[in-house]
Design an enzyme around this catalytic site. Structure first.
Site, PDB file in Angstrom:
ATOM      1  N   THR A  31     113.504  51.348  24.333  1.00 34.40           N
ATOM      2  CA  THR A  31     114.646  52.253  24.202  1.00 34.40           C
ATOM      3  C   THR A  31     115.144  52.300  22.766  1.00 34.40           C
ATOM      4  O   THR A  31     115.424  53.374  22.221  1.00 34.40           O
ATOM      5  CB  THR A  31     115.786  51.790  25.123  1.00 34.40           C
ATOM      6  N   THR A  32     115.261  51.130  22.136  1.00 39.87           N
ATOM      7  CA  THR A  32     115.762  51.051  20.763  1.00 39.87           C
ATOM      8  C   THR A  32     114.834  51.761  19.789  1.00 39.87           C
ATOM      9  O   THR A  32     115.261  52.233  18.737  1.00 39.87           O
ATOM     10  CB  THR A  32     115.936  49.568  20.361  1.00 39.87           C
ATOM     11  N   TYR A  45     116.640  56.908  37.381  1.00 45.80           N
ATOM     12  CA  TYR A  45     117.158  58.139  37.974  1.00 45.80           C
ATOM     13  C   TYR A  45     116.757  58.331  39.435  1.00 45.80           C
ATOM     14  O   TYR A  45     117.554  58.766  40.257  1.00 45.80           O
ATOM     15  CB  TYR A  45     116.739  59.366  37.148  1.00 45.80           C
ATOM     16  N   TYR A  76     111.769  44.844  33.349  1.00 46.80           N
ATOM     17  CA  TYR A  76     112.980  45.198  32.610  1.00 46.80           C
ATOM     18  C   TYR A  76     114.012  45.702  33.595  1.00 46.80           C
ATOM     19  O   TYR A  76     113.859  46.762  34.192  1.00 46.80           O
ATOM     20  CB  TYR A  76     112.652  46.260  31.554  1.00 46.80           C
ATOM     21  N   ARG A 125     121.460  51.704  33.008  1.00 50.21           N
ATOM     22  CA  ARG A 125     120.722  52.897  32.558  1.00 50.21           C
ATOM     23  C   ARG A 125     119.870  53.509  33.678  1.00 50.21           C
ATOM     24  O   ARG A 125     119.661  54.722  33.698  1.00 50.21           O
ATOM     25  CB  ARG A 125     119.812  52.547  31.378  1.00 50.21           C
ATOM     26  N   LYS A 145     113.266  40.919  31.419  1.00 52.99           N
ATOM     27  CA  LYS A 145     114.369  41.201  30.506  1.00 52.99           C
ATOM     28  C   LYS A 145     115.553  41.595  31.369  1.00 52.99           C
ATOM     29  O   LYS A 145     115.535  42.627  32.042  1.00 52.99           O
ATOM     30  CB  LYS A 145     114.012  42.335  29.536  1.00 52.99           C
ATOM     31  N   ILE A 148     115.893  39.681  24.073  1.00 51.79           N
ATOM     32  CA  ILE A 148     115.283  40.861  23.475  1.00 51.79           C
ATOM     33  C   ILE A 148     116.454  41.643  22.916  1.00 51.79           C
ATOM     34  O   ILE A 148     117.239  42.229  23.659  1.00 51.79           O
ATOM     35  CB  ILE A 148     114.460  41.663  24.488  1.00 51.79           C
TER      36      ILE A 148
END
Length: 339
Positions: free
Chosen positions: A89-90, A152, A177, A182, A205, A250
């Site tokens: 994402t980052t 989603y 993850y 999100r 994570k 992370i």
């Protein structure tokens, strides 16, 4: 050693080339078929400690800044970063084409392969796209992949088991993850424990920010708890996460202070809670202010401010940081002793 159930067998294609992966719990080698040209003989085991969720530098026109990426990679080599998490994402990976992903991965592999373990983000909604990105990561030299729960669509827990299992069956070590803020989907402890029976699902994570999850997951994991990596994905609670028994982080903050984050994690892992909290104290405001707008907007602004990147460009639908927040992030950098 974890048992691999029958459902985990028979799906791995016979692709000819064999790679060796060293388990995080012992020195026994496990063999899994991958494709030719994987750099499989050079795979590194993920470490406990500080993993940087690496930014992707772009030019002012929005192209991938290869020299800028190489500069960042050298910064992390010099700073003692324990692992690199790339194309997450980052990194704004969701806006990249497969060709752009290949360019980023090739640049990273050419710069740090065999020096820092490489965890590559390959998660999205469509399982077929996840597999395509995972295969690309295998081919280009990844050491492990980070797979987010499909966002989603809110899959049931049995759907998550199938999803992660099919990715792990490709033979690349998987870090789950869990970021329900999100994805709107929480990977339950019992589901993680089921998945941990697969020999290539090696950690998680946890970006829930719930410190109680460290102990509850260890309890659910049972005999697999010692070998299953638990990384924090929430910078604000990372220090306490490791003190509570986690294995590292992370981190977005590690883009700016990789050496400091590594020292904090080491102190926590060594059981020195007082030192870990003391080292983390100057970063407390920074952890928070790097999220005054959506990640990685403030982190990129801060990286440019510190001379780590030439541009703070973020790809649409993100944007560069609102100037109204400049003084806020600048003050956090000052509190951290960075300016």
């Amino acid at each position: 050693m974890r048992a691999t159930t029958a459902s985990f067998l028979g799906l791995i294609p016979l692709l000819g080339c064999v790679m060796a992966f060293q388990s995080s719990s012992n020195n026994n080698q496990r063999m899994s078929p991958l494709v030719m040209g994987t750099n499989s003989d050079e795979m590194m085991q993920l470490k406990k400690g500080a993993t940087c969720a690496l930014l992707t530098p772009f030019t002012a026109e929005g192209k991938i800044d290869v020299p800028g990426l190489e500069k960042l990679l050298q910064f992390h080599l010099n700073s003692g970063t324990d692992n690199l998490c790339v194309l997450g994402t980052t990194a704004e990976a969701s806006t990249m084409s497969m060709d752009e992903r290949a360019l980023v991965l090739t640049t990273i592999v050419n710069s740090v392969k065999g020096k820092i373990p490489l965890l590559v983000g390959t998660g999205t909604i469509d399982p077929n796209h996840v597999k395509a990105m995972t295969q690309q990561a295998i081919d280009l030299g990844a050491d492990a992949n980070l797979v987010v729960s499909p966002y989603y669509v809110k899959p049931p827990q049995r759907g998550l088991v199938r999803h992660f299992t099919e990715v792990a069956d490709m033979g690349l070590p998987v870090i789950l993850y869990n970021v329900p803020g999100r994805t709107a989907c929480d990977i339950k402890d019992e589901t993680v424990a089921t998945l941990a029976e697969h020999e290539y699902i090696v950690g998680i994570k946890d970006a829930t920010g719930d410190l109680n999850r460290v102990a509850s997951l260890k309890e659910a994991l049972g005999s697999n708890a010692e070998s299953f990596l638990q990384y924090s994905g929430d910078d604000g609670t990372t220090t306490d996460f490791v003190i509570a028994g986690g294995d590292g982080c992370i981190s977005v903050t590690a883009n700016l202070v990789p050496a400091q984050m590594s020292k904090i994690m080491k102190a926590g892992l060594d059981g020195d809670a007082e030192l870990a909290r003391k080292l983390n104290e100057p970063l407390a405001v920074l952890h928070k202010k790097l999220f005054v707008e959506s990640n990685p907007i403030p982190a990129k602004w801060a990286a440019k401010r510190l001379g780590l990147m030439e541009s703070a460009y973020c790809r649409p639908p993100l944007d560069e940081m609102d100037p109204a927040y400049s003084s806020v992030v600048e003050e956090a950098l000052r509190a951290a002793g960075l300016i």
